[in-house]
Design an enzyme around this catalytic site. Structure first.
Site, PDB file in Angstrom:
ATOM      1  N   TRP A 101       2.855   7.905  -2.603  1.00  0.00           N
ATOM      2  CA  TRP A 101       4.262   8.063  -3.017  1.00  0.00           C
ATOM      3  C   TRP A 101       4.343   8.989  -4.244  1.00  0.00           C
ATOM      4  O   TRP A 101       5.180   9.874  -4.309  1.00  0.00           O
ATOM      5  CB  TRP A 101       4.846   6.690  -3.330  1.00  0.00           C
ATOM      6  CG  TRP A 101       6.300   6.664  -3.680  1.00  0.00           C
ATOM      7  CD1 TRP A 101       7.347   6.464  -2.825  1.00  0.00           C
ATOM      8  CD2 TRP A 101       6.876   6.819  -4.991  1.00  0.00           C
ATOM      9  NE1 TRP A 101       8.537   6.489  -3.518  1.00  0.00           N
ATOM     10  CE2 TRP A 101       8.274   6.708  -4.849  1.00  0.00           C
ATOM     11  CE3 TRP A 101       6.345   7.050  -6.271  1.00  0.00           C
ATOM     12  CZ2 TRP A 101       9.151   6.808  -5.928  1.00  0.00           C
ATOM     13  CZ3 TRP A 101       7.218   7.153  -7.351  1.00  0.00           C
ATOM     14  CH2 TRP A 101       8.604   7.027  -7.169  1.00  0.00           C
TER      15      TRP A 101
ATOM     16  N   GLU B 135       0.895 -13.304  12.366  1.00  0.00           N
ATOM     17  CA  GLU B 135       1.456 -12.129  13.049  1.00  0.00           C
ATOM     18  C   GLU B 135       1.339 -10.919  12.111  1.00  0.00           C
ATOM     19  O   GLU B 135       1.615 -11.027  10.913  1.00  0.00           O
ATOM     20  CB  GLU B 135       2.936 -12.373  13.396  1.00  0.00           C
ATOM     21  CG  GLU B 135       3.155 -13.503  14.383  1.00  0.00           C
ATOM     22  CD  GLU B 135       2.545 -13.213  15.758  1.00  0.00           C
ATOM     23  OE1 GLU B 135       2.549 -12.043  16.190  1.00  0.00           O
ATOM     24  OE2 GLU B 135       2.050 -14.171  16.396  1.00  0.00           O
TER      25      GLU B 135
ATOM     26  N   LEU C   9      11.231 -20.016  -4.774  1.00  0.00           N
ATOM     27  CA  LEU C   9      10.227 -19.110  -4.190  1.00  0.00           C
ATOM     28  C   LEU C   9       8.915 -19.267  -4.938  1.00  0.00           C
ATOM     29  O   LEU C   9       8.887 -19.251  -6.164  1.00  0.00           O
ATOM     30  CB  LEU C   9      10.700 -17.648  -4.313  1.00  0.00           C
ATOM     31  CG  LEU C   9       9.674 -16.599  -3.852  1.00  0.00           C
ATOM     32  CD1 LEU C   9       9.554 -16.589  -2.327  1.00  0.00           C
ATOM     33  CD2 LEU C   9      10.046 -15.201  -4.342  1.00  0.00           C
TER      34      LEU C   9
ATOM     35  N   ASP D 158       0.837  -1.208   0.000  1.00  0.00           N
ATOM     36  CA  ASP D 158       0.000   0.000   0.000  1.00  0.00           C
ATOM     37  C   ASP D 158       0.869   1.254   0.000  1.00  0.00           C
ATOM     38  O   ASP D 158       1.985   1.243   0.528  1.00  0.00           O
ATOM     39  CB  ASP D 158      -0.919  -0.031   1.241  1.00  0.00           C
ATOM     40  CG  ASP D 158      -2.118   0.897   1.082  1.00  0.00           C
ATOM     41  OD1 ASP D 158      -2.347   1.399  -0.046  1.00  0.00           O
ATOM     42  OD2 ASP D 158      -2.826   1.121   2.083  1.00  0.00           O
TER      43      ASP D 158
ATOM     44  N   ARG E  72      -5.025  -1.927   8.729  1.00  0.00           N
ATOM     45  CA  ARG E  72      -6.221  -2.742   8.477  1.00  0.00           C
ATOM     46  C   ARG E  72      -5.867  -3.798   7.448  1.00  0.00           C
ATOM     47  O   ARG E  72      -4.837  -3.724   6.787  1.00  0.00           O
ATOM     48  CB  ARG E  72      -7.380  -1.857   7.985  1.00  0.00           C
ATOM     49  CG  ARG E  72      -7.052  -1.014   6.771  1.00  0.00           C
ATOM     50  CD  ARG E  72      -8.266  -0.188   6.305  1.00  0.00           C
ATOM     51  NE  ARG E  72      -7.887   0.754   5.262  1.00  0.00           N
ATOM     52  CZ  ARG E  72      -7.580   2.042   5.480  1.00  0.00           C
ATOM     53  NH1 ARG E  72      -7.614   2.541   6.693  1.00  0.00           N
ATOM     54  NH2 ARG E  72      -7.227   2.829   4.476  1.00  0.00           N
TER      55      ARG E  72
ATOM     56  N   HIS F 255       2.489   3.243  -9.030  1.00  0.00           N
ATOM     57  CA  HIS F 255       2.354   1.792  -9.249  1.00  0.00           C
ATOM     58  C   HIS F 255       3.587   1.252  -9.988  1.00  0.00           C
ATOM     59  O   HIS F 255       4.066   0.158  -9.704  1.00  0.00           O
ATOM     60  CB  HIS F 255       1.088   1.482 -10.039  1.00  0.00           C
ATOM     61  CG  HIS F 255      -0.170   1.882  -9.310  1.00  0.00           C
ATOM     62  ND1 HIS F 255      -0.404   1.519  -8.000  1.00  0.00           N
ATOM     63  CD2 HIS F 255      -1.246   2.629  -9.683  1.00  0.00           C
ATOM     64  CE1 HIS F 255      -1.574   2.018  -7.608  1.00  0.00           C
ATOM     65  NE2 HIS F 255      -2.099   2.703  -8.611  1.00  0.00           N
TER      66      HIS F 255
ATOM     67  N   ARG G  10     -11.936   2.312  -8.412  1.00  0.00           N
ATOM     68  CA  ARG G  10     -11.035   3.387  -8.854  1.00  0.00           C
ATOM     69  C   ARG G  10     -11.328   3.798 -10.305  1.00  0.00           C
ATOM     70  O   ARG G  10     -12.057   3.103 -11.018  1.00  0.00           O
ATOM     71  CB  ARG G  10      -9.589   2.908  -8.720  1.00  0.00           C
ATOM     72  CG  ARG G  10      -9.267   2.567  -7.290  1.00  0.00           C
ATOM     73  CD  ARG G  10      -7.804   2.229  -7.114  1.00  0.00           C
ATOM     74  NE  ARG G  10      -7.551   1.893  -5.720  1.00  0.00           N
ATOM     75  CZ  ARG G  10      -6.375   1.961  -5.132  1.00  0.00           C
ATOM     76  NH1 ARG G  10      -5.327   2.356  -5.818  1.00  0.00           N
ATOM     77  NH2 ARG G  10      -6.235   1.639  -3.871  1.00  0.00           N
TER      78      ARG G  10
ATOM     79  N   ASN H 277       1.301   3.351  -2.950  1.00  0.00           N
ATOM     80  CA  ASN H 277       1.808   3.760  -4.268  1.00  0.00           C
ATOM     81  C   ASN H 277       1.286   5.134  -4.672  1.00  0.00           C
ATOM     82  O   ASN H 277       2.030   5.971  -5.184  1.00  0.00           O
ATOM     83  CB  ASN H 277       1.369   2.754  -5.349  1.00  0.00           C
ATOM     84  CG  ASN H 277       1.991   1.381  -5.162  1.00  0.00           C
ATOM     85  OD1 ASN H 277       2.851   1.194  -4.315  1.00  0.00           O
ATOM     86  ND2 ASN H 277       1.547   0.426  -5.959  1.00  0.00           N
ATOM     87  N   GLY H 278      -0.012   5.335  -4.442  1.00  0.00           N
ATOM     88  CA  GLY H 278      -0.631   6.607  -4.832  1.00  0.00           C
ATOM     89  C   GLY H 278      -0.025   7.774  -4.057  1.00  0.00           C
ATOM     90  O   GLY H 278       0.355   8.798  -4.642  1.00  0.00           O
TER      91      GLY H 278
ATOM     92  N   SER I 136      -7.454  -5.704  -5.411  1.00  0.00           N
ATOM     93  CA  SER I 136      -8.522  -6.267  -4.587  1.00  0.00           C
ATOM     94  C   SER I 136      -9.864  -6.222  -5.316  1.00  0.00           C
ATOM     95  O   SER I 136     -10.036  -5.476  -6.298  1.00  0.00           O
ATOM     96  CB  SER I 136      -8.629  -5.492  -3.264  1.00  0.00           C
ATOM     97  OG  SER I 136      -9.287  -4.262  -3.472  1.00  0.00           O
ATOM     98  N   THR I 137     -10.821  -6.989  -4.805  1.00  0.00           N
ATOM     99  CA  THR I 137     -12.170  -6.973  -5.391  1.00  0.00           C
ATOM    100  C   THR I 137     -12.809  -5.589  -5.218  1.00  0.00           C
ATOM    101  O   THR I 137     -13.782  -5.261  -5.892  1.00  0.00           O
ATOM    102  CB  THR I 137     -13.083  -8.036  -4.733  1.00  0.00           C
ATOM    103  OG1 THR I 137     -12.932  -7.960  -3.305  1.00  0.00           O
ATOM    104  CG2 THR I 137     -12.725  -9.445  -5.178  1.00  0.00           C
TER     105      THR I 137
END
Ligand code: IPE
Ligand code: IPE
Ligand code: MG
Length: 234
Positions: A24, A200, A130, A19, A187, A36, A70, A21-22, A64-65
């Site tokens: 920044w 965690e 990975l 979270d 959140r 982005h 946007r 990017n905007g 995200s859904t």
């Protein structure tokens, strides 16, 4: 004070809510999509650091859904960045041993993005350093509801946790041990609601495009100081 990662106490699966990017971009007087774009560089740094720290699974919340709310311009920009990132990095994924998988309803995405995702998944499927799990058009509630509908389709009338987990998008990946959210927001924004039950949580004010190896290391060391109890008393 612990300054280095203790490898046998490392998380096996780190999930990141990328979270900021905007903000920044806005801070620099730039359009949001350049934020982005800078975020893609942070993904590359994070993948290299995950491999260096020998942590086998990384889940990234990329769209995200709820992000459909946007402007179309921003959404289209994100889609083309993801598409280009995947197609330009195939060789690098193969060289580094990165296996790409995804979770979320990708049918809603443009065809070119779906096909670049499918082809990178197929070509990297035997890599084992990975696992990069991209959450695309993903929502934790949508994940659970889709699983419930699959259970109904299978005509089951009773199910336990172990069985239910097989219906989630993330199966067979282990649950994340550590979730990191950048940009100071505290959140979950509907990320992996079922899978994060005992995860965690780590919040950092660093904006995603500024995130790198140093920040990941800090989060892992913080994680290693936690006492995980899973409801027990020792
Ligand atoms: C995260 O950055 C990227 C996505 C949600 C796709 P944001 O775009 O949410 O950045 P902020 O929160 O507006 O700064
Ligand atoms: C969460 O970030 C989604 C992703 C990182 C893809 P948002 O920026 O969309 O979350 P809210 O709206 O601040 O909760
Ligand atoms: Mg945001």
């Amino acid at each position: 004070m612990q300054k280095e990662i203790i490898s046998d106490k490392s998380p096996k699966h780190i999930a990141i809510i990328m979270d900021g990017n905007g903000r920044w971009a806005t801070k620099r007087g730039l359009p949001r999509n350049l934020g982005h774009k800078a975020g893609i560089k942070a993904i590359e740094r994070t993948i290299d650091a995950m491999i260096k720290f020998q942590i086998p699974v990384l889940s990234l919340f990329a769209f995200s859904t709820e992000n459909w709310k946007r402007d179309k311009e921003e959404i289209d920009g994100i889609f083309s960045l993801v598409r280009d990132y995947l197609s330009e990095n195939k060789d690098s994924f193969l060289k580094k041993g990165v296996r790409v998988v995804s979770m979320g309803d990708i049918k809603a995405f443009p065809d070119d993005l779906v096909s670049s995702l499918e082809s990178v998944q197929e070509e990297t499927k035997n890599n084992d350093k990975l696992t990069l799990n991209l959450a695309l058009n993903y929502g934790g509630r949508a994940d659970i509801i889709r699983a419930v509908n699959e259970v109904i389709k299978d005509k089951k009338t009773k199910i336990d946790e172990k069985d239910f987990e097989k219906y989630l998008y993330s199966y067979p990946l282990p649950d994340p041990d550590l979730v990191i959210r950048t940009s100071g927001e505290m959140r979950l924004s509907n990320f992996m609601m079922y899978q994060l039950a005992y995860c965690e949580l780590y919040f950092t004010p660093v904006l995603w495009p500024d995130f790198g190896e140093k920040d990941l290391k800090k989060a892992i060391i913080d994680f290693q100081k936690r006492e995980r109890r899973f409801g027990g008393n020792k």
